[in-house]
Design an enzyme around this catalytic site. Sequence first.
Site, mmCIF file in Angstrom:
data_model
loop_
_atom_site.group_PDB
_atom_site.id
_atom_site.type_symbol
_atom_site.label_atom_id
_atom_site.label_comp_id
_atom_site.label_asym_id
_atom_site.label_seq_id
_atom_site.Cartn_x
_atom_site.Cartn_y
_atom_site.Cartn_z
ATOM 1 N N HIS A 1 51.314 -49.377 -9.500
ATOM 2 C CA HIS A 1 52.386 -49.870 -8.707
ATOM 3 C C HIS A 1 51.860 -50.601 -6.956
ATOM 4 O O HIS A 1 52.031 -50.788 -6.054
ATOM 5 C CB HIS A 1 53.885 -49.776 -8.254
ATOM 6 C CG HIS A 1 54.490 -49.485 -9.652
ATOM 7 N ND1 HIS A 1 54.841 -50.457 -10.553
ATOM 8 C CD2 HIS A 1 54.366 -49.003 -10.768
ATOM 9 C CE1 HIS A 1 55.443 -50.278 -11.559
ATOM 10 N NE2 HIS A 1 54.918 -49.481 -11.461
ATOM 11 N N GLU B 1 32.334 -32.008 -0.854
ATOM 12 C CA GLU B 1 31.487 -32.088 0.204
ATOM 13 C C GLU B 1 30.364 -31.624 -0.311
ATOM 14 O O GLU B 1 29.110 -31.055 0.577
ATOM 15 C CB GLU B 1 32.503 -30.497 1.137
ATOM 16 C CG GLU B 1 32.298 -30.900 1.859
ATOM 17 C CD GLU B 1 33.576 -29.461 2.980
ATOM 18 O OE1 GLU B 1 34.533 -30.067 3.866
ATOM 19 O OE2 GLU B 1 33.636 -28.475 1.806
ATOM 20 N N LYS C 1 32.808 -31.139 14.441
ATOM 21 C CA LYS C 1 33.283 -29.661 15.891
ATOM 22 C C LYS C 1 32.998 -30.400 16.846
ATOM 23 O O LYS C 1 33.244 -29.463 18.179
ATOM 24 C CB LYS C 1 33.143 -29.279 15.096
ATOM 25 C CG LYS C 1 33.971 -28.634 13.556
ATOM 26 C CD LYS C 1 33.212 -27.394 12.881
ATOM 27 C CE LYS C 1 34.407 -27.253 11.445
ATOM 28 N NZ LYS C 1 33.671 -25.640 10.794
HETATM 29 O O1 PA5 Z 1 34.297 -25.267 2.088
HETATM 30 C C1 PA5 Z 1 34.108 -25.553 2.849
HETATM 31 O O2 PA5 Z 1 32.844 -24.123 3.100
HETATM 32 C C2 PA5 Z 1 35.119 -25.967 4.093
HETATM 33 O O3 PA5 Z 1 36.199 -26.140 3.647
HETATM 34 C C3 PA5 Z 1 36.165 -24.363 4.506
HETATM 35 O O4 PA5 Z 1 36.493 -23.705 2.861
HETATM 36 C C4 PA5 Z 1 37.021 -24.878 5.406
HETATM 37 O O5 PA5 Z 1 36.081 -25.334 6.659
HETATM 38 C C5 PA5 Z 1 37.478 -23.468 6.717
HETATM 39 O O6 PA5 Z 1 36.459 -22.753 6.759
HETATM 40 P P1 PA5 Z 1 36.848 -21.101 7.025
HETATM 41 O O7 PA5 Z 1 37.457 -20.882 6.027
HETATM 42 O O8 PA5 Z 1 35.648 -20.809 7.569
HETATM 43 O O9 PA5 Z 1 37.735 -21.149 8.126
#
Ligand code: PA5
Length: 448
Positions: free
Chosen positions: A310, A289, A424
């Site tokens: 394996h 990310e 989303k």
């Molecule tokens: O790293 C990030 O920002 C995302 O992976 C969020 O942690 C994830 O989308 C969950 O978001 P939230 O904590 O707002 O529910």
Amino acid sequence: MKDLKLDISKAFGFVSENDYKSLQATALEKNAALYDKTLPGNDFLGWADVKNIISAQELSEIEQKAAELRQKIEILVVIGIGGSYLGAKAVIDALSNSFAQMNIQKGKPLVIFAGQNIGEDYIYELMAAIENREYALCVISKSGTTTEPAIAFRLLKAQIEKKYGKAEAANRIVAITDKSRGALRKLADSEGYKTFVIGDSVGGRFSVLTPVGLFPIAVAGFDIKQLLAGATKVEEMSAKGKSFEENVPAHYAVVRNLLYRKNFGTEILVNFHPKLHYFSEWWKQLYGESEGKEGKGIFPASVDFTSDLHSMGQFIQEGTRGLYETVISIAQPDNKVEIPSDAQNLDQLNYLAGKRVDEVNKQAELGTKLAHLDGGVPQIRIEIPQLNEYYLGQLIYFFEKACGISGYILGVNPFNQPGVEAYKKNMFALLNKPGFEEESKKIQERLK
Ligand code: PA5
């Protein structure tokens, strides 16, 4: 106390020592930017200053609430996704007995996870499994509006209220969210749940050392102060103004960028210890990310060896090139198991008699390293003395700090995730979420 050790010597040959030297000053500049907040994403650097990431007061409240729940529950269900679940899962799995689920009892609760998927069978089976147990819920969402955990929490909230009544259910629910914004904050305040705050300046994937990770880890019975102490140690090594030599996360950041420039576009995080499986999942989110944007980034993959030797071993040895490996090695396991001698030796294993299982594992690690080097796979190796809270804290901060430096060297903002919104938007349009009427029309046209 010993520290985490990084060995990048087996990347040279694939990248040059001159290139390595010439990127060092840039790495130190990028490290300084994490403190001076001069580069994009500067609103999300709260994780870098470990000493101020959480107050003593908040830490003691976390420990208190965790101790209170531990007395009365057999299971804690943590509801969250992405950065709101992977850090806790990584640390708890790494530190727990591999068969903890066979010994569930009050005082030693099992921590399980929900809201990290939308699998109907998963949530059905989870709800059935906890129905006749003593349990509590910890719902975690920074935004407070993420669909997956919101659905799981709606279901589990109804179940816990039915079992214990509203008042006792409220005592058994902890919410971790923004201090004032979002649907979860509103709900938690109106129901009177105990809450902990995710600060504005820490993004989800950098939040394991905030209440997001610390509370579930404390309920699981682990020492969160040691986790923070380990992280602090690596922060000290890599603080602004430290030399490049001392700044070990910067070494990793530099070498992986150089490998990337030489067309090594996939990094495989390797472990030889099954307890680290979810540590790799946490790492994949952190790097995936943070760096995978604007058409750039190293693809973070992972394998659990020797199991995956394996399965994926063949590909790594001889398949498409462009892979490199970062191996996490643990110097000492916690337990000792020796291979016994056998009078008949029908399995022909007597040559191993008297050796510890870990000795065989270590030779597997060395043999794999040499084989993969021969196959053109550069190797980075990180060793920690033992798998405990302190060294996990070191590893966590090592990877976080390196990620910040590495993303800045790559030229991206490592602290946003604009690409996560695309699915989303489509999902909301397909589900006719209020506010998505235009998108709904368009997506239905597209599907005709
Ligand atoms: O790293 C990030 O920002 C995302 O992976 C969020 O942690 C994830 O989308 C969950 O978001 P939230 O904590 O707002 O529910």
